[in-house]
Design a protein around this motif. Sequence first.
Motif, PDB file in Angstrom:
ATOM      1  N   LEU A 190     -17.592  21.463  60.290  1.00  0.00           N
ATOM      2  CA  LEU A 190     -17.555  22.694  59.492  1.00  0.00           C
ATOM      3  C   LEU A 190     -16.187  22.891  58.851  1.00  0.00           C
ATOM      4  O   LEU A 190     -16.081  23.369  57.715  1.00  0.00           O
ATOM      5  CB  LEU A 190     -17.906  23.898  60.373  1.00  0.00           C
ATOM      6  CG  LEU A 190     -19.392  24.104  60.653  1.00  0.00           C
ATOM      7  CD1 LEU A 190     -19.588  25.295  61.588  1.00  0.00           C
ATOM      8  CD2 LEU A 190     -20.152  24.341  59.349  1.00  0.00           C
ATOM      9  N   LYS A 191     -15.145  22.525  59.575  1.00  0.00           N
ATOM     10  CA  LYS A 191     -13.803  22.635  58.987  1.00  0.00           C
ATOM     11  C   LYS A 191     -13.669  21.693  57.796  1.00  0.00           C
ATOM     12  O   LYS A 191     -13.070  22.043  56.775  1.00  0.00           O
ATOM     13  CB  LYS A 191     -12.750  22.311  60.047  1.00  0.00           C
ATOM     14  CG  LYS A 191     -11.320  22.492  59.545  1.00  0.00           C
ATOM     15  CD  LYS A 191     -10.307  22.230  60.642  1.00  0.00           C
ATOM     16  CE  LYS A 191      -8.884  22.442  60.133  1.00  0.00           C
ATOM     17  NZ  LYS A 191      -7.873  22.177  61.208  1.00  0.00           N
ATOM     18  N   GLU A 192     -14.257  20.489  57.923  1.00  0.00           N
ATOM     19  CA  GLU A 192     -14.212  19.540  56.814  1.00  0.00           C
ATOM     20  C   GLU A 192     -15.020  20.026  55.623  1.00  0.00           C
ATOM     21  O   GLU A 192     -14.725  19.668  54.479  1.00  0.00           O
ATOM     22  CB  GLU A 192     -14.745  18.177  57.269  1.00  0.00           C
ATOM     23  CG  GLU A 192     -13.864  17.503  58.309  1.00  0.00           C
ATOM     24  CD  GLU A 192     -14.508  16.240  58.863  1.00  0.00           C
ATOM     25  OE1 GLU A 192     -15.688  15.993  58.512  1.00  0.00           O
ATOM     26  OE2 GLU A 192     -13.844  15.518  59.632  1.00  0.00           O
ATOM     27  N   TYR A 193     -16.041  20.864  55.876  1.00  0.00           N
ATOM     28  CA  TYR A 193     -16.887  21.379  54.802  1.00  0.00           C
ATOM     29  C   TYR A 193     -16.277  22.601  54.127  1.00  0.00           C
ATOM     30  O   TYR A 193     -16.832  23.120  53.148  1.00  0.00           O
ATOM     31  CB  TYR A 193     -18.266  21.780  55.343  1.00  0.00           C
ATOM     32  CG  TYR A 193     -19.065  20.639  55.946  1.00  0.00           C
ATOM     33  CD1 TYR A 193     -18.858  19.321  55.565  1.00  0.00           C
ATOM     34  CD2 TYR A 193     -20.054  20.898  56.906  1.00  0.00           C
ATOM     35  CE1 TYR A 193     -19.607  18.291  56.131  1.00  0.00           C
ATOM     36  CE2 TYR A 193     -20.809  19.874  57.464  1.00  0.00           C
ATOM     37  CZ  TYR A 193     -20.576  18.569  57.075  1.00  0.00           C
ATOM     38  OH  TYR A 193     -21.322  17.560  57.629  1.00  0.00           O
ATOM     39  N   THR A 194     -15.162  23.114  54.637  1.00  0.00           N
ATOM     40  CA  THR A 194     -14.548  24.348  54.129  1.00  0.00           C
ATOM     41  C   THR A 194     -13.352  24.013  53.239  1.00  0.00           C
ATOM     42  O   THR A 194     -12.537  23.160  53.594  1.00  0.00           O
ATOM     43  CB  THR A 194     -14.073  25.223  55.297  1.00  0.00           C
ATOM     44  OG1 THR A 194     -15.179  25.466  56.181  1.00  0.00           O
ATOM     45  CG2 THR A 194     -13.533  26.561  54.792  1.00  0.00           C
ATOM     46  N   PRO A 195     -13.208  24.678  52.078  1.00  0.00           N
ATOM     47  CA  PRO A 195     -12.039  24.448  51.216  1.00  0.00           C
ATOM     48  C   PRO A 195     -10.740  24.656  51.981  1.00  0.00           C
ATOM     49  O   PRO A 195     -10.610  25.594  52.778  1.00  0.00           O
ATOM     50  CB  PRO A 195     -12.211  25.482  50.098  1.00  0.00           C
ATOM     51  CG  PRO A 195     -13.675  25.732  50.048  1.00  0.00           C
ATOM     52  CD  PRO A 195     -14.153  25.634  51.458  1.00  0.00           C
ATOM     53  N   LYS A 196      -9.773  23.798  51.751  1.00  0.00           N
ATOM     54  CA  LYS A 196      -8.508  23.865  52.469  1.00  0.00           C
ATOM     55  C   LYS A 196      -7.802  25.201  52.263  1.00  0.00           C
ATOM     56  O   LYS A 196      -7.150  25.721  53.178  1.00  0.00           O
ATOM     57  CB  LYS A 196      -7.605  22.720  52.021  1.00  0.00           C
ATOM     58  CG  LYS A 196      -8.141  21.340  52.390  1.00  0.00           C
ATOM     59  CD  LYS A 196      -7.235  20.235  51.859  1.00  0.00           C
ATOM     60  CE  LYS A 196      -7.799  18.857  52.197  1.00  0.00           C
ATOM     61  NZ  LYS A 196      -6.962  17.774  51.641  1.00  0.00           N
ATOM     62  N   THR A 197      -7.943  25.781  51.085  1.00  0.00           N
ATOM     63  CA  THR A 197      -7.258  27.042  50.803  1.00  0.00           C
ATOM     64  C   THR A 197      -7.862  28.210  51.569  1.00  0.00           C
ATOM     65  O   THR A 197      -7.204  29.250  51.733  1.00  0.00           O
ATOM     66  CB  THR A 197      -7.312  27.342  49.296  1.00  0.00           C
ATOM     67  OG1 THR A 197      -8.685  27.318  48.853  1.00  0.00           O
ATOM     68  CG2 THR A 197      -6.510  26.317  48.506  1.00  0.00           C
ATOM     69  N   LEU A 198      -9.105  28.076  52.060  1.00  0.00           N
ATOM     70  CA  LEU A 198      -9.769  29.172  52.765  1.00  0.00           C
ATOM     71  C   LEU A 198      -9.811  28.974  54.277  1.00  0.00           C
ATOM     72  O   LEU A 198     -10.189  29.898  55.007  1.00  0.00           O
ATOM     73  CB  LEU A 198     -11.207  29.337  52.243  1.00  0.00           C
ATOM     74  CG  LEU A 198     -11.362  29.726  50.772  1.00  0.00           C
ATOM     75  CD1 LEU A 198     -12.836  29.858  50.428  1.00  0.00           C
ATOM     76  CD2 LEU A 198     -10.624  31.024  50.467  1.00  0.00           C
ATOM     77  N   GLN A 199      -9.448  27.804  54.746  1.00  0.00           N
ATOM     78  CA  GLN A 199      -9.539  27.532  56.184  1.00  0.00           C
ATOM     79  C   GLN A 199      -8.739  28.522  57.037  1.00  0.00           C
ATOM     80  O   GLN A 199      -9.228  28.967  58.089  1.00  0.00           O
ATOM     81  CB  GLN A 199      -9.091  26.095  56.467  1.00  0.00           C
ATOM     82  CG  GLN A 199     -10.099  25.051  56.005  1.00  0.00           C
ATOM     83  CD  GLN A 199      -9.622  23.621  56.231  1.00  0.00           C
ATOM     84  OE1 GLN A 199      -8.566  23.396  56.840  1.00  0.00           O
ATOM     85  NE2 GLN A 199     -10.390  22.644  55.745  1.00  0.00           N
ATOM     86  N   PRO A 200      -7.514  28.929  56.635  1.00  0.00           N
ATOM     87  CA  PRO A 200      -6.776  29.873  57.490  1.00  0.00           C
ATOM     88  C   PRO A 200      -7.403  31.269  57.550  1.00  0.00           C
ATOM     89  O   PRO A 200      -7.164  32.012  58.512  1.00  0.00           O
ATOM     90  CB  PRO A 200      -5.388  29.930  56.829  1.00  0.00           C
ATOM     91  CG  PRO A 200      -5.304  28.699  55.987  1.00  0.00           C
ATOM     92  CD  PRO A 200      -6.687  28.454  55.515  1.00  0.00           C
ATOM     93  N   SER A 201      -8.178  31.635  56.530  1.00  0.00           N
ATOM     94  CA  SER A 201      -8.660  33.020  56.447  1.00  0.00           C
ATOM     95  C   SER A 201     -10.110  33.186  56.886  1.00  0.00           C
ATOM     96  O   SER A 201     -10.598  34.311  56.977  1.00  0.00           O
ATOM     97  CB  SER A 201      -8.500  33.533  55.012  1.00  0.00           C
ATOM     98  OG  SER A 201      -9.215  32.711  54.102  1.00  0.00           O
ATOM     99  N   ILE A 202     -10.824  32.110  57.143  1.00  0.00           N
ATOM    100  CA  ILE A 202     -12.229  32.209  57.538  1.00  0.00           C
ATOM    101  C   ILE A 202     -12.361  31.904  59.028  1.00  0.00           C
ATOM    102  O   ILE A 202     -11.848  30.887  59.514  1.00  0.00           O
ATOM    103  CB  ILE A 202     -13.099  31.244  56.708  1.00  0.00           C
ATOM    104  CG1 ILE A 202     -13.140  31.694  55.246  1.00  0.00           C
ATOM    105  CG2 ILE A 202     -14.515  31.161  57.256  1.00  0.00           C
ATOM    106  CD1 ILE A 202     -14.018  30.822  54.364  1.00  0.00           C
ATOM    107  N   SER A 203     -13.043  32.770  59.744  1.00  0.00           N
ATOM    108  CA  SER A 203     -13.272  32.577  61.178  1.00  0.00           C
ATOM    109  C   SER A 203     -14.226  31.411  61.387  1.00  0.00           C
ATOM    110  O   SER A 203     -15.344  31.410  60.865  1.00  0.00           O
ATOM    111  CB  SER A 203     -13.863  33.847  61.792  1.00  0.00           C
ATOM    112  OG  SER A 203     -14.342  33.596  63.094  1.00  0.00           O
TER     113      SER A 203
END
Length: 755
Positions: free
Chosen positions: A606-619
């Motif tokens: 799931l982390k790999e499927y998430t944009p790098k710019t949004l990873q810190p802000s999405i639970s």
Amino acid sequence: LLVEFRVGSSAQSIQEDGIKKRIVVAARDNWANYFSRLFPVQGENGSDVQILGVSHRGMRLLKVEKAAGYRPEHLKILRSYCFADVLSVELRGSNSLEFSLKTEQLILHSPKALCIKAMVELFMQELRQDTNYVVALRSYVVDDKSLLSFKKGDLIELLPMQGVEPELQCSFLLAAGLVPDSFSVAFPGWQFGSTGGRCGLFPTSLVQLAPAPDYLSSSMDRRGEQRKSMRASPESRNTSRESSVLSLTSEHNSTTLVPAGDNYTMIDFATTYFREAQSMQGLKGMSPEKKSVADLVRHTKVPIQASLLQYSDSELNELATKNFQTLMWFMGDQPKQKHQAETEVQGIYEILQLCKEKENLHDEIYCQVIKQVTHNPHQESELRGWLLLNLLTGYFLPSKILMPYATKFLQLASSDPSSTHHDIAKICQSNLRKNFLYGGRRHLPFPVEMEALLKGHGARRLVVLMPGGMEYLTRIRTFTVAKELLQEICEQMGIGEQQEIQDFVLFAVRSKMVRPIKLEEYLHDYLLEDKLVTVTLRRLIWRTPLRFDNQIYTDVHYGQVLWDYLNGRILLSQSKEMEMQVGLLAMLQHWAKVEQQNSAPSRKELKEYTPKTLQPSISSKALQNHVATLLRTRQPLQPLDAKIQFLEHVMKLPFFGYTTFIVERISDDTVPVPCFLGVNKEEIIVVDGTTQVVSRVIALRELQKMRTLRPISEGGLPGLELHYGSPASPQSMWVESSQAKELYHTIVVILDKTE
């Protein structure tokens, strides 16, 4: 670079002063306006001329072309004249000049009229020193064949009477009303000369001294139409060029587009322009025999003693004869001399480098090579000559004068399938056509490429990195342009429409440097010898709707959009709605993997499927729960269908279709940095890096000019300066970014494709 030294270790042996001299001389010979004195002028009858350029090369009527977009302000050559064309120049008042030319009268107005007159007359005086020629100021037509008839502007060679038979001397003198037995004494008012294969007496008052005939004089105005202009769009450039040379307009049927009749053979060219053919014209007015001229364009075992073409410049004549010796050594017709190159590769480089530095010798070298491959009795020597002609046609254009003759030579050479040079002649045709349309390669080949050509390896393997990690394997030739490779790849994707093909761009990538390759650019100009440059493909413009009837097409688009999405190149605002969108796109990415059809994604996936710019802000926990819910409530899709739905969802995002760049500094203090700058087919936008609010929009049609900026300090970032708006309300903006050059070239490519 003006002069390119790529002869390996031999280039390093050239002294620094020698290199500087060669650079200056090459600038003098190849840059039409660089050594000119420029005078402000005005023409008559609505003429566009604004500047008169005067130099040792002649006069040029110039116009200032204003900067537009990425195209800088520059001087456009409207017309060129050599000093041999100028019969006289007279002042008309204090601010006007009247030039009496061979074919027209030219009137210019300038506050510098007196200076112009003095400078032109000085050059004319220098050229007329020690000349044996005169030019006709007026026409002189008589019935008596003992007198010489001519038209205004004809060049007449002065001849001595000693070589004329006594009977002819008497008839000449009687026709002029002179006493035959006293002709040993000079008679004022009459001269004896020859023009157009005829000879006779003529009045001195009708002529004036003129420079000796020079091939450059007849071809001086040849380059404006043929030299590649990077300031014109590829479409307009191709249209104008194709309309001017019919025989080069179609590659597929070029063998049938030979100029009509028996004209435009190399024998015809030699009859008119070869130095030795001119000397064959006897006093009886007989043109040189075709059989004799044919020998001038036929292989010889003896080095030439003077240039084939008539050059008044002794330096050009000397360089031409030395080049012929190098050519004969390379082709195996003569043993190597002490002053010549050590290897065959260096021998080719000497010839190509001479062409690069001396544009005035292009036609001479073309004629030399054509001569040596014509009726060459040795097959290996002939093939060597054709190999060199292959390179010449891809790098350097013949002049407008020689072009139809060279074209017909190649077409006739390729029309006989049984000949040994049939295939390479067709390649030369293709090279010449592309050179005419696109301007030829900029950089001479590296030694490795040259050695491969000498061994008969005319193609090399190239791997193009496609979006999504795919690789496209192909083979390219020495003069393959990006347009050809792009069409080949698009054909594999099922793309046939030219507009959609032009939405794709090939990029040259070396380390962190990225440069789009224009359609008309040659791929080998980007492929360095050290193989550190890779070629990639991207869709840069999104003008046509996507279709998914071809799996390669779908995979390529999915790979590009997925990479852009995950690496922050597609801007996303941080909101609850966006978190839901990220979950849906994560599920589609999971289904797009064949091996993951029936399993739930792990937290790592799931982390790999998430944009790098949004990873810190999405639970990650909330995202995992949302994806699990989606998997329970939706029917799984096949990988191809999942990719299509992923594309359809991303295409609805507000910033889809923009190519985005990170900006570290910007001239607008109200925009927080770092921010983003996006470019699409219509506009440039500046976007807040946190809120994704658009703070500035610049329509591409309003872009007036732009330029790259060097870092202002060591370790600083390069920049880009943009000028836009209307002339009445101009505006500007600068940005600093590590991607400034890539941004500049991206805008250039989009402007070229959307004009």
